[in-house]
Design a protein around this motif. Structure first.
Motif, PDB file in Angstrom:
ATOM      1  N   ASP A 301     -34.579 -24.410 -36.333  1.00 26.83           N
ATOM      2  CA  ASP A 301     -33.246 -24.028 -36.797  1.00 26.83           C
ATOM      3  C   ASP A 301     -33.266 -22.829 -37.735  1.00 26.83           C
ATOM      4  O   ASP A 301     -32.231 -22.446 -38.292  1.00 26.83           O
ATOM      5  CB  ASP A 301     -32.550 -25.215 -37.475  1.00 26.83           C
ATOM      6  CG  ASP A 301     -33.261 -25.688 -38.743  1.00 26.83           C
ATOM      7  OD1 ASP A 301     -34.241 -25.043 -39.174  1.00 26.83           O
ATOM      8  OD2 ASP A 301     -32.832 -26.711 -39.308  1.00 26.83           O
ATOM      9  N   GLY A 302     -34.452 -22.231 -37.939  1.00 24.63           N
ATOM     10  CA  GLY A 302     -34.571 -21.060 -38.788  1.00 24.63           C
ATOM     11  C   GLY A 302     -34.901 -21.357 -40.228  1.00 24.63           C
ATOM     12  O   GLY A 302     -35.141 -20.436 -41.021  1.00 24.63           O
ATOM     13  N   SER A 303     -34.925 -22.638 -40.603  1.00 23.59           N
ATOM     14  CA  SER A 303     -35.253 -23.011 -41.972  1.00 23.59           C
ATOM     15  C   SER A 303     -36.678 -22.572 -42.318  1.00 23.59           C
ATOM     16  O   SER A 303     -37.601 -22.770 -41.522  1.00 23.59           O
ATOM     17  CB  SER A 303     -35.140 -24.528 -42.167  1.00 23.59           C
ATOM     18  OG  SER A 303     -33.848 -24.981 -41.866  1.00 23.59           O
ATOM     19  N   GLU A 304     -36.833 -21.994 -43.489  1.00 23.88           N
ATOM     20  CA  GLU A 304     -38.139 -21.495 -43.915  1.00 23.88           C
ATOM     21  C   GLU A 304     -38.868 -22.551 -44.729  1.00 23.88           C
ATOM     22  O   GLU A 304     -38.276 -23.229 -45.571  1.00 23.88           O
ATOM     23  CB  GLU A 304     -37.965 -20.226 -44.749  1.00 23.88           C
ATOM     24  CG  GLU A 304     -39.256 -19.458 -44.967  1.00 23.88           C
ATOM     25  CD  GLU A 304     -39.015 -18.098 -45.599  1.00 23.88           C
ATOM     26  OE1 GLU A 304     -39.329 -17.084 -44.954  1.00 23.88           O
ATOM     27  OE2 GLU A 304     -38.506 -18.060 -46.739  1.00 23.88           O
ATOM     28  N   LEU A 305     -40.154 -22.669 -44.483  1.00 20.53           N
ATOM     29  CA  LEU A 305     -40.993 -23.650 -45.170  1.00 20.53           C
ATOM     30  C   LEU A 305     -41.723 -23.023 -46.340  1.00 20.53           C
ATOM     31  O   LEU A 305     -41.880 -21.796 -46.415  1.00 20.53           O
ATOM     32  CB  LEU A 305     -42.030 -24.230 -44.202  1.00 20.53           C
ATOM     33  CG  LEU A 305     -41.514 -24.872 -42.919  1.00 20.53           C
ATOM     34  CD1 LEU A 305     -42.688 -25.244 -42.018  1.00 20.53           C
ATOM     35  CD2 LEU A 305     -40.655 -26.091 -43.232  1.00 20.53           C
ATOM     36  N   ASP A 306     -42.209 -23.862 -47.239  1.00 22.10           N
ATOM     37  CA  ASP A 306     -43.082 -23.391 -48.313  1.00 22.10           C
ATOM     38  C   ASP A 306     -44.506 -23.196 -47.803  1.00 22.10           C
ATOM     39  O   ASP A 306     -45.288 -22.461 -48.410  1.00 22.10           O
ATOM     40  CB  ASP A 306     -43.100 -24.391 -49.475  1.00 22.10           C
ATOM     41  CG  ASP A 306     -41.789 -24.433 -50.235  1.00 22.10           C
ATOM     42  OD1 ASP A 306     -41.064 -23.408 -50.226  1.00 22.10           O
ATOM     43  OD2 ASP A 306     -41.470 -25.478 -50.816  1.00 22.10           O
TER      44      ASP A 306
END
Length: 463
Positions: A301-306
């Motif tokens: 969904d395009g969410s960026e991770l750490d």
């Protein structure tokens, strides 16, 4: 850093004076800043600095220079061998950044792509619903693969037994379903990094041990670092790990466990200093290597991770961090860098109850006190909630944020892993601060239990 005499703790002097001729005592390890700073760091590790306790090897860097390096406690209780900066520890999941580094180097060499499907290297894998698993999914823990260490435990397999690479592969591929569709979620998986080590073997035509030695360890001078894929190998200065038992300790060491990728790296704080320095010198990998190592994963969904390449982006009291921890057997390890301060803290422990991340944070409070104090000032101020009709005052006091309320005793806030997030220990209260595009704190949201996301506006935000 200037060369300093090796300081010997008082208990070691006493042991030397009272030892019989048959007793062998290794020299103490100390390469550290003198004066108040060294004493403050020593105090953090004082409980380990005893002749009958496992302990830690520690290295501290600031402005790119080693300012403190020494061992505390015992590497091998059977023989009374002291921990030193060249003591060889099992790094557990701190190993993952080196596995990911091998993948990054192979990408640069054109021998694989991050978007290569798993089936390119492992035709024996089943086809999963939700699409193919890629190398990128493995790197960022978004593959959905079930964790092989957990599977071994659930299947009542003994970690003490000899387990081959083929047996682990068979265990993973036997499962016809995933935890979730590839890229849908983040879930830490040792299976992914075990498979990455095999991808290195199949793409490079040599074991990851050989590839990492050739491409990373030898160029950087990391002479006591290796992926330990041979359980019969003799390792000079090897540290044994322990767990508490009664008033003493028992050995916690799996001599037969030699899987690599998810873990398996042996190293020293001396060598890890050289690895940290590469993040400034860029000695290996060329211009694209370090940016790739720091690249965060993304979900479908395009969410960026750490999580990046075996490294996690984070914050500590407002300072940017990049690092990873590890735990296996009685080993507890942590390597954390503070890029903006050109600083790092490395803590390798051989006691299962040690918390190296917490110890590293305590060291950071000492050596980065000024930077932390300046960073915390942006959170300080008065915050008002119209919904609760209450005002909280938050003060920056040294290296601590303190929450003040007219009806409560002031309490120190503890940093959480999320950016701009703190908790009030023992209460369940969390504060998540909001920053504008310029980094200025403008508000916070407070939550506790069944009451969440209560907005507090900062009263004194500059225009």
């Amino acid at each position: 850093m200037a060369s300093n005499p090796r300081r010997v703790p008082p208990w070691i002097v006493l042991a030397i004076l009272t030892a019989t001729a048959s007793t062998s005592i290794a020299p103490a390890a100390a390469d550290e800043a003198s004066g108040e700073l060294a004493e403050q760091i020593d105090q953090v590790f004082a409980r380990f600095d005893k002749p009958d306790s496992p302990g830690c090897a520690v290295a501290v860097m600031r402005q790119g220079q080693v300012i403190h390096k020494r061992g505390y406690g015992i590497a091998n209780l059977d023989y009374g061998i002291l921990i030193a900066s060249d003591s060889v520890f099992y790094l557990a999941s701190v190993s993952k950044q080196f596995t990911a580094a091998c993948i990054a180097l192979l990408v640069q060499e054109g021998k694989l792509s991050l978007d290569d499907p798993l089936s390119k290297f492992f035709p024996e894998f089943p086809e999963y619903d939700g699409g193919p698993i890629t190398v990128r999914h493995l790197v960022h823990h978004t593959s959905g693969l079930r964790d092989y260490l957990t599977l071994m435990s659930l299947g009542r397999r003994r970690f003490e037994d000899v387990t081959s690479v083929d047996e682990v592969l068979e265990l993973i591929t036997r499962h016809q379903e995933l935890n979730f569709a590839p890229g849908e979620k983040y879930l830490y998986s040792n299976s992914g990094y075990f498979l990455l080590s095999e991808i290195v073997r199949r793409a490079a035509g040599k074991s990851m041990r050989e590839y990492a030695r050739e491409k990373i360890f030898e160029p950087l001078g990391m002479k006591n670092t290796r992926f330990h894929d041979d359980r019969s190998e003799i390792v000079k200065n090897r540290v044994i790990s322990y767990m508490p038992q009664g008033d003493g300790y028992q050995i916690s060491y799996l001599a037969n466990f030699d899987q690599v990728g998810s873990g398996g790296l042996l190293s020293t704080v001396d060598d890890l200093v050289l690895w940290v320095r590469n993040f400034e010198s860029n000695q290996i990998g060329g211009d694209g290597f370090l940016p790739l190592m720091k690249t965060r994963g993304k979900l479908n969904d395009g969410s960026e991770l750490d999580y990046a390449f075996g490294l996690s982006h984070g914050q500590y009291k407002g300072l940017t961090t990049l690092g990873h921890g590890g735990a296996m057997m009685g080993f507890r390890t942590h390597l954390v860098g503070f890029p903006d301060q050109r600083a790092a803290v490395i803590v390798l422990a051989n006691l299962g109850t040690a918390n190296p991340a917490e110890l590293a944070e305590q060291v950071a409070d000492v050596v980065l006190a000024e930077a932390i104090g300046e960073s915390l000032k942006r959170y300080a101020g008065r915050y008002t909630s119209d919904e609760l009709d209450v005002t909280y005052e938050i003060a920056a006091e040294g290296t601590d944020l303190v929450l003040k309320h007219t009806r409560e005793v002031p309490g120190k806030l503890a940093p959480l892993d999320d950016a701009h997030a703190f908790s009030l220990p023992g209460t369940g209260i969390e504060l998540h601060f909001t920053a504008d595009d310029a980094g200025q704190i403008t508000a916070c949201r407070v939550g506790s239990g069944r009451a969440q996301n209560i907005r507090f506006a900062k009263d004194d935000v500059s225009p």
